[in-house]
Design an enzyme around this catalytic site. Structure first.
Site, short mmCIF file in Angstrom:
data_model
loop_
_atom_site.label_atom_id
_atom_site.label_comp_id
_atom_site.label_asym_id
_atom_site.label_seq_id
_atom_site.Cartn_x
_atom_site.Cartn_y
_atom_site.Cartn_z
N ASN A 1 0.79 -1.38 0.18
CA ASN A 1 -0.28 0.01 0.03
C ASN A 1 0.81 1.22 -0.09
O ASN A 1 0.52 2.34 -0.52
CB ASN A 1 -0.96 0.05 1.33
CG ASN A 1 -2.30 -0.54 0.91
OD1 ASN A 1 -2.92 -0.21 -0.18
ND2 ASN A 1 -2.83 -1.53 1.78
N ASN B 1 -7.67 -9.56 3.43
CA ASN B 1 -8.38 -8.55 3.10
C ASN B 1 -9.82 -9.06 2.59
O ASN B 1 -9.89 -10.27 2.69
CB ASN B 1 -7.71 -7.72 1.96
CG ASN B 1 -7.59 -8.68 0.64
OD1 ASN B 1 -8.25 -9.89 0.50
ND2 ASN B 1 -6.76 -8.35 -0.29
N CYS C 1 -7.23 0.17 9.07
CA CYS C 1 -6.61 -0.92 7.98
C CYS C 1 -6.27 0.01 6.87
O CYS C 1 -5.27 1.00 6.91
CB CYS C 1 -7.78 -2.00 7.84
SG CYS C 1 -9.56 -1.17 7.60
N SER C 2 -6.95 -0.15 5.84
CA SER C 2 -6.75 0.73 4.56
C SER C 2 -7.66 1.90 4.57
O SER C 2 -7.05 3.14 4.92
CB SER C 2 -6.51 -0.06 3.15
OG SER C 2 -5.76 -1.00 3.18
N ASP C 3 -8.88 1.59 4.52
CA ASP C 3 -9.96 2.94 4.30
C ASP C 3 -10.53 2.80 5.75
O ASP C 3 -11.13 3.80 5.91
CB ASP C 3 -10.81 2.37 3.39
CG ASP C 3 -10.23 2.47 1.71
OD1 ASP C 3 -9.52 3.21 1.83
OD2 ASP C 3 -10.68 1.65 1.07
N TRP D 1 -12.98 0.99 6.98
CA TRP D 1 -14.42 0.81 7.13
C TRP D 1 -14.67 -0.71 7.29
O TRP D 1 -16.01 -1.14 7.34
CB TRP D 1 -15.21 1.60 6.31
CG TRP D 1 -14.68 1.33 4.81
CD1 TRP D 1 -14.41 0.18 4.28
CD2 TRP D 1 -14.66 2.49 3.65
NE1 TRP D 1 -13.91 0.37 2.81
CE2 TRP D 1 -14.03 1.66 2.52
CE3 TRP D 1 -14.89 3.72 3.65
CZ2 TRP D 1 -14.10 2.58 1.49
CZ3 TRP D 1 -14.69 4.60 2.68
CH2 TRP D 1 -14.05 3.81 1.57
N ASP D 2 -13.80 -1.36 7.03
CA ASP D 2 -13.96 -2.88 7.14
C ASP D 2 -13.45 -3.59 8.35
O ASP D 2 -14.02 -3.74 9.21
CB ASP D 2 -13.33 -3.67 5.90
CG ASP D 2 -14.21 -3.30 4.68
OD1 ASP D 2 -15.53 -3.22 4.63
OD2 ASP D 2 -13.62 -2.99 3.42
N ARG E 1 -20.72 -4.15 -0.04
CA ARG E 1 -20.44 -5.46 0.39
C ARG E 1 -21.54 -6.46 0.28
O ARG E 1 -21.05 -7.67 0.36
CB ARG E 1 -19.91 -5.36 2.09
CG ARG E 1 -18.86 -4.27 2.31
CD ARG E 1 -17.52 -4.85 1.77
NE ARG E 1 -16.54 -3.89 1.94
CZ ARG E 1 -15.68 -3.58 1.17
NH1 ARG E 1 -16.40 -3.56 -0.34
NH2 ARG E 1 -14.75 -2.55 1.07
#
Lengths: 473, 570
Positions: A257, A282, A344-346, A348-349, A390
């Site tokens: 990333n 992921n 995490c990355s965004d 939201w998960d 999702r």
């Protein structure tokens, strides 16, 4: 006459009724009956066995597939409904010139958004004595947590979703920071998801803070305001002079990333910060794991290799990773009295999974029926878990790689906790399953859309019913 | 024999006890003829850990000695020369060195104790000499062979008397209570001096028309003399379960008229009966080479034979070792856990036992036929499935008392060789002889039924755990010896107390009862799909954190039921 037998919800209307349909039951063979399709569900009643009814809401359908049915004569078509909830009922039916094709009707109403129709939640007209939309009031929830206090303030900076369009309008941020600084931090964080408070420990004042990855990039960009922001978060907790960042990702992925303009906090730029990777794969890995799980459990189970087949889906391994990660976070707060930042990355998960599980471990309020609803509304719905993407509500494109069972995975973790602590939760398994059923059903507005901003634009609260109205009735 | 000759060091101060879920504690260790006692004396409270030495399955020793270089070299050479392979030999060498040279005063040793109830304790003992003495005492005293020196012969609690009735029932009492069967069945005392069948009780139930002379001849035709006897009468349709050992047909297909006659008398006017053989048909064929065999169609033409292969003996013991090993794996590698569990095959043995018992119950309850059950010796898997089938069909076996009576009849009196089977458990390094966890497998199967029918059984999981512990090491005489004959010879019933009676004492009874019990007259058919069967966490993960919360939940249920009962009364 058959139409009268189909129980309809207020606002629901029958689209077509087909006779002489065979339900191909995986357990007891063929069942002959009548199939009724409404704009909400598919309702099959047997003509032979009075009691047999199959009631499948259309929202749960992931895709429709024609299958070959042998020995059923000409003009017979086979249809498989591949569902999002671990089943795939199959039917065989005769095609008639005069009748609209079952597949067409089903497709239209199972995937209304792909056919310019509205989701059934907007047609549903049931009245409930309680208003589930009132279950979550962010101001009341933050007040319950003892906020605002001298270090944390309830900010309206995102009231028009200008700062971050996937965050809720009400955010809790440190007191000692200017709007200008926050805007700079927002630019430095993916999707502008700045660090905000999720939960504060009533005694130690240690906090769970959530955000997205910093946009460090390959050149190790720095952001003074972001560094200061985390310093202030650390200082807000007098008990500890450290801050722990839990990055949910696998460290190798976080490095990848970084090459793509994302990244993680460098311990040399952020003083007294400790960075931990939780090594959780992921959304694509999780989707594949659940797909394998469905193959193992439906329609038939290979009894000789039950455990090793389950093992090979890795589903339980990921459940363990999540629970272990959340326990680490909770332990940092509870035993270490140290504040944590989760991303995490965004954000939201996996971030939503980890923060909500840790909160469930730390705060018994969230283990009540009402408190759990607040937890889901807060950490998942208001903080922009992309439910529409999702789950794929009303959308025909089943192969969309954005789909992933992250919320299901969270609910499995909750179930594991209820099983290990049978006396600690007010709700039962039926509650968890009901919530998951309506994650897909599109009967209620609760899980629709990707963010608070979208829901406001689509008038979800005024035009649809909340799942909690039904649960708390 | 004097126990004291095995105890060189009886007391050690300043010992540190480490056990899961507890902080390490420092106290005094004491070894007696039957017990290991560890007591902590703190300012406010005193805690004790009392362990039956019999419960200890294996011990491992480790010395933490600041040994001098010359010793090390000697050691190294010695171990090199004798090519020792494990810790035992290693520490043996050290003890020699220690005795020769007293330079090792600052040393200490660690003993890891692995119990038959799966508990693992660790003791840090100052002074190597003392440590080795303690270890040697434990090793010797934990596996004494002489039954009459075992603890049940010394256990004298104040609240029960040796004059109390030993055991809950007798074959005579069983027969008298079953009025319905008395016109077709009789109580035979052919075995009153244990000469016809050494492993049977003195009285057994047999068909009315078969006299004792016939029984004597049949006994000669069945392995170990275990001729077919009645173990269960199904009130609903008058059908019965018989059990025996294999017929000794041998390679040249010997016949026994009396055996055929006896089985004929069992069926009486009914058209046929079933024989459930707990071996595969191939195994049954092979048994003929060594003198055993099976009931051939031509000689027993009204009996239909069904073969179900059930694992026994060593294979079962190894399966237990593997499942315990998997449960003790702390590597936290989720990846392999389920595969390890599957590879241990323990749950598949549970599945086979439950499904064979289900088959047996189906023959009796649904098909309405009588069944004869046997494998080879008729003392292991035969008892396992006859017990489970009775639990499935007969509501009177599902009460606390009824279940204990069932165990007493089908296991203790029927001659399951507890002493041989339960000599060692999953941790032992000793060479396996007759050990096999058949009784433990039964308890696991009963637990699965208990879990699937939470209201149908009158006893609690605590009872099953108690039995699983007591079968291996006990204060009571119930599970001593291999047969009724041996128990009589040693005076077990006069000189020890009975576990079953103890469990039924008023205070104990509540703990071992199921608060949710609601009797049902229906048969309870357990699901045997692998996804319905679970690891018996209460037993295999007994000493872990998880079980504690489950116990709390059980306690909460008990309190709620009590509260509810009070409310309903007022």
């Amino acid at each position: 006459m058959f139409q009268n037998q189909v129980p309809l919800l207020p606002g629901e209307s029958i689209q077509t009724t087909v006779k002489d349909v065979m339900y191909i039951c995986p357990f007891s063979g063929l069942v002959n009956g009548t199939l009724t399709i409404t704009d909400y569900k598919l309702y099959f009643t047997s003509v032979e066995k009075e009691s047999f009814i199959l009631d499948v809401n259309l929202g749960v359908i992931s895709r429709l597939e024609t299958i070959s049915v042998a020995n059923q004569g000409q003009n017979t078509k086979g249809l498989e409904l591949v569902c999002k909830d671990m089943r795939s009922p199959r039917f065989a039916y005769k095609t008639e010139e005069s009748h609209p094709d079952v597949v067409n009707v089903l497709t239209k109403h199972a995937f209304p958004l792909s056919h310019n129709l509205s989701l059934f939640a907007y047609l549903y007209k049931e009245q409930f004595p309680v208003d589930g939309w009132k279950v979550y009031d962010p101001m009341a929830e933050y007040r319950r947590q003892g906020l605002p206090n001298e270090s944390w303030t309830i900010s309206k900076i995102n009231s028009t979703y200008e700062l971050c369009d996937t965050y809720p309008s009400i955010l809790v941020i440190p007191t000692n920071i200017t709007d200008e600084d926050i805007k700079r931090v927002a630019v430095f964080r993916a999707k502008h998801r700045i660090p905000v408070l999720s939960w504060i420990h009533p005694e130690s004042q240690a906090t769970i803070v959530r955000c997205s990855q910093p946009l460090v990039g390959p050149s190790d960009r720095r952001c003074k305001e972001d560094e200061r922001f985390l310093q202030i978060i650390m200082d807000a907790n007098a008990q500890s002079h450290k801050l722990t960042i839990f990055d949910a990702r696998q460290s190798s992925v976080a490095d990848t990333n970084k090459a793509k303009d994302g990244g993680y906090e460098s311990e040399s730029f952020y003083s007294n910060v400790e960075l931990n990777f939780l090594e959780i794969p992921n959304i694509h890995v999780m989707r594949e794991s659940l797909r394998k799980m469905k193959d193992v459990v439906y329609p038939t189970i290979d009894e000789a290799h039950w455990h090793s087949n389950i093992d090979q889906t890795h589903w339980l391994e990921y459940i363990r990773l999540l629970l272990a990660g959340a326990a680490k976070i909770a332990d940092k707060l509870e035993s270490g009295k140290t504040s944590v930042v989760v991303h995490c990355s965004d954000g939201w998960d996996r971030t939503a999974q980890l923060s909500s599980l840790a909160m469930l471990m730390l705060d018994s309020y969230y283990r009540t029926l009402r408190g759990f609803q607040v937890l889901v509304e807060k950490e998942w719905i208001s903080f922009g878990h992309r439910f529409a993407a999702r789950v794929g509500h009303g959308d025909e494109n089943h192969a969309n790689s954005e789909r992933s069972p992250l919320f299901v995975q969270f609910m499995d973790c909750v179930w594991q906790m209820t099983r290990q602590f049978p006396a600690a939760f007010e709700f039962n398994e039926l509650f968890l399953i009901t919530v998951l059923d309506h994650l897909y059903s599109c009967l209620f507005g609760t899980f629709l859309y990707n963010s608070e901003k979208e829901r406001a634009a689509k008038d979800v609260q005024t035009s649809s019913v909340s799942l909690w109205s039904y649960i708390n009735r | 024999m004097e126990f004291s000759e095995h105890i060189k060091t009886a007391n050690v101060e300043d010992v540190v006890l480490r056990q899961p879920l507890h902080p390490p504690s420092r106290g005094t260790l004491c070894i007696t003829g039957h017990h290991l006692l560890f007591s902590v004396r703190e300012e406010v409270s005193s805690r004790q850990v009392l362990l039956l030495l019999r419960n200890i399955d294996a011990i491992e020793k480790r010395v933490n000695a600041p040994i001098c270089i010359s010793c090390l070299i000697t050691l190294f050479l010695k171990s090199f020369l004798t090519s020792v392979e494990n810790l035992f030999a290693y520490s043996g060498l050290i003890s020699n060195a220690g005795r020769n040279e007293s330079r090792i005063s600052g040393s200490s040793g660690t003993i890891t104790i692995k119990c038959k109830d799966l508990r693992v304790l660790q003791l840090d003992i100052p002074g190597m000499e003392q440590c080795l003495n303690i270890a040697r005492s434990i090793e010797t005293l934990s596996c004494l062979d002489c039954v009459s020196e075992m603890y049940p012969f010394f256990y004298r609690p104040s609240d029960i008397s040796l004059q109390d009735q030993w055991g809950l029932s007798t074959p005579e009492k069983h027969y008298t209570q079953m009025k319905e069967l008395q016109d077709r069945w009789r109580l035979s005392t052919v075995n009153k001096d244990y000469t016809v069948c050494p492993s049977y009780p003195p009285a057994v139930i047999v068909p009315m028309d078969v006299d004792d002379d016939v029984l004597k001849k049949v006994a000669k035709f069945r392995q170990g003399g275990r001729f077919p006897v009645l173990c269960y009468y199904h009130r609903k349709n008058g059908m019965v379960i018989m059990r025996s050992s294999q017929p000794l047909t041998g390679a040249n297909r010997k016949r026994c008229k009396e055996d055929e006659l006896l089985l004929q008398a069992v069926i009486d006017t009914s058209d046929k009966g079933y024989i459930i053989d707990t071996r595969s048909s191939q195994q049954a064929q092979q048994a003929r080479i060594t003198g055993g065999g099976f009931e051939s169609k031509s000689c027993y033409n009204r009996w239909k034979r069904l073969h179900r292969h059930m694992e026994r003996g060593k294979a079962l013991q190894e399966s237990l070792i593997k499942v315990v090993e998997a449960c003790g794996d702390n590597s936290h590698n989720m990846d392999r856990w389920l595969s390890k569990l599957e590879n241990s095959k323990w749950l598949s043995h549970v599945q086979t036992a439950l499904s064979t018992a289900g088959l047996l119950a189906e023959c009796v309850e649904r098909d309405g036929h009588s069944v004869l059950v046997h494998g080879s010796e008729g003392i292991d898997s035969t008892l396992l499935i006859s017990t489970l089938a009775q639990l499935i069909m007969d509501p009177s076996c599902r009460t606390l008392e009824g279940f204990l009576v069932l165990l007493e009849r089908e296991w203790v009196q029927a001659g399951h060789p507890f002493q041989q089977r339960c000599a060692h458990s999953a941790h032992s390094h000793a060479r396996l002889q007759q050990e096999s966890p058949v009784f433990l497998l039964l308890l696991d199967c009963v637990w699965q039924v208990w879990r699937q029918f939470p209201l149908a059984l009158g006893f609690s999981e605590a009872l099953l755990l108690k039995l699983a512990t007591e079968a291996y090491a006990s204060d009571y005489g119930t599970f001593l010896c291999n047969s009724d004959q041996e128990r009589c010879a040693l005076g077990v019933k006069e000189k020890t107390h009975c576990l079953f009676q103890a469990v039924l004492r008023p205070l104990e009874r509540e703990h071992y009862s199921n608060p949710l019990y609601e009797p049902t007259e229906l048969a309870i058919w357990p699901s045997v799909h692998p996804q319905s069967l679970q690891l018996w966490r209460g037993f295999f993960l007994r000493w872990t954190q998880q079980t504690r919360h489950l116990e709390e939940a059980q306690e909460e249920i008990r309190n709620m039921v009590t509260e509810w009962g009070k409310m309903a009364l007022s």
